[in-house]
Write a protein that holds these residues in place. Structure first.
Motif, PDB file in Angstrom:
ATOM      1  N   ASN A   1       5.678   3.903   1.610  1.00 47.97           N
ATOM      2  CA  ASN A   1       6.308   5.130   2.092  1.00 47.97           C
ATOM      3  C   ASN A   1       7.109   4.886   3.369  1.00 47.97           C
ATOM      4  O   ASN A   1       8.194   5.444   3.556  1.00 47.97           O
TER       5      ASN A   1
ATOM      6  N   SER B   1       0.846  -1.185   0.000  1.00 47.28           N
ATOM      7  CA  SER B   1       0.000   0.000   0.000  1.00 47.28           C
ATOM      8  C   SER B   1       0.886   1.240   0.000  1.00 47.28           C
ATOM      9  O   SER B   1       2.090   1.161   0.274  1.00 47.28           O
ATOM     10  N   ARG B   2       0.290   2.380  -0.300  1.00 44.86           N
ATOM     11  CA  ARG B   2       1.068   3.620  -0.302  1.00 44.86           C
ATOM     12  C   ARG B   2       1.705   3.856   1.076  1.00 44.86           C
ATOM     13  O   ARG B   2       2.874   4.237   1.171  1.00 44.86           O
ATOM     14  N   LYS B   3       0.936   3.633   2.129  1.00 42.80           N
ATOM     15  CA  LYS B   3       1.450   3.840   3.481  1.00 42.80           C
ATOM     16  C   LYS B   3       2.610   2.902   3.764  1.00 42.80           C
ATOM     17  O   LYS B   3       3.643   3.320   4.322  1.00 42.80           O
ATOM     18  N   GLU B   4       2.465   1.628   3.405  1.00 42.28           N
ATOM     19  CA  GLU B   4       3.524   0.652   3.645  1.00 42.28           C
ATOM     20  C   GLU B   4       4.773   0.989   2.839  1.00 42.28           C
ATOM     21  O   GLU B   4       5.902   0.923   3.350  1.00 42.28           O
TER      22      GLU B   4
END
Length: 266
Positions: free
Chosen positions: A133, A128-131
């Protein structure tokens, strides 16, 4: 200086041959890289060093010989006792285990440093984007670039861009990283910051194969040094052996010439 930590080599090159337009660039190269080792490959321009690196991760398909990374033959699978070429998507999967840092940094100019590092984990690993980043921040911190995570390539020096490129390779959690003259495109005053990152990785036990003209780095950090000339391995040994008491005249001549050029430029 790291040493091997596993009986099975992380990388095995057996009889690697490669030709371009009837020019034999690699003429049967055999090299083993132990887990946790840093192997530095030195030699004159045109000796086949960069081509050899590109054969390891199958950016170049060897004409003969095999490349084995962590027990898996690159570009092939075994069926009924024979090696059979795999599909492109399987080669892409195999390449994930082999990071590569090129002479040129090749950062995407429209992305920040953080976005450059996070892009492939998102697209290839499905994070995911959060992971992605979070992973990118971790790797940027590892190369001392976290404070510039929001900067674009044009806002970074060459050395900083190369450190971001190293973070990008690290973000894929490779089993081995290939470095192809990573400081050759840098201004002299920026070379040290990139070499320091590489020294830190060597000290951490990252398995690395480094094509370099930085002889001091090879002296200090290499587990073994490989001298290539004319598409062949002329000599391989510890840094003390290669730089202190090379056995072959061609190696002695190369080391002497490099030392003379270094002294003259200094």
């Amino acid at each position: 200086m790291s040493t091997a930590t596993s009986a099975q080599p992380m990388v095995q090159l057996g009889g690697i041959r490669k030709s371009f337009h009837h020019l034999d660039v690699l003429k049967g190269v055999d090299i083993e890289v132990g887990n946790g080792q840093t192997i530095c490959i030195i030699g004159p321009s045109g000796s086949g060093k960069s081509t050899l690196l590109r054969c390891i991760n199958h950016l170049e398909l060897p004409d003969a010989g095999v490349v084995v990374v962590d027990g898996e033959v690159m570009g092939y699978t075994e069926k009924k006792g024979r090696l059979v070429a795999v599909r492109a998507k399987d080669i892409d999967r195999q390449r994930r285990t082999v990071g590569m840092v090129f002479q040129r940094f090749n950062l995407f100019p429209h992305l920040t440093a953080l976005e450059n590092v996070a892009l492939t984990p998102r697209q290839v690993l499905g994070l995911s984007r959060k992971e992605a980043n979070a992973l990118a921040e971790e790797q940027l911190a590892r190369v001392d670039m976290l404070s510039r995570k929001d900067a674009y390539a044009r806002q970074l020096s060459g050395g900083q861009q190369q450190r971001v490129a190293i973070a990008r390779a690290l973000a894929m959690k490779p089993k081995v990283i290939l470095f192809d003259e990573p400081t050759s495109a840098l201004d002299p005053e920026l070379v040290g910051e990139v070499l320091q990152v590489m020294k830190d990785l060597a000290a951490e036990g990252m398995t690395m194969v480094v094509v370099t003209h930085e002889m001091q780095f090879a002296r200090e950090c290499a587990s073994e040094v490989v001298f290539m000339d004319g598409g062949r391995v002329v000599e391989q040994g510890s840094p003390d052996e290669i730089f202190g008491s090379p056995r072959h005249e061609r190696t002695r001549a190369f080391i002497s010439r490099v030392a003379h050029e270094t002294a003259a430029s200094g």
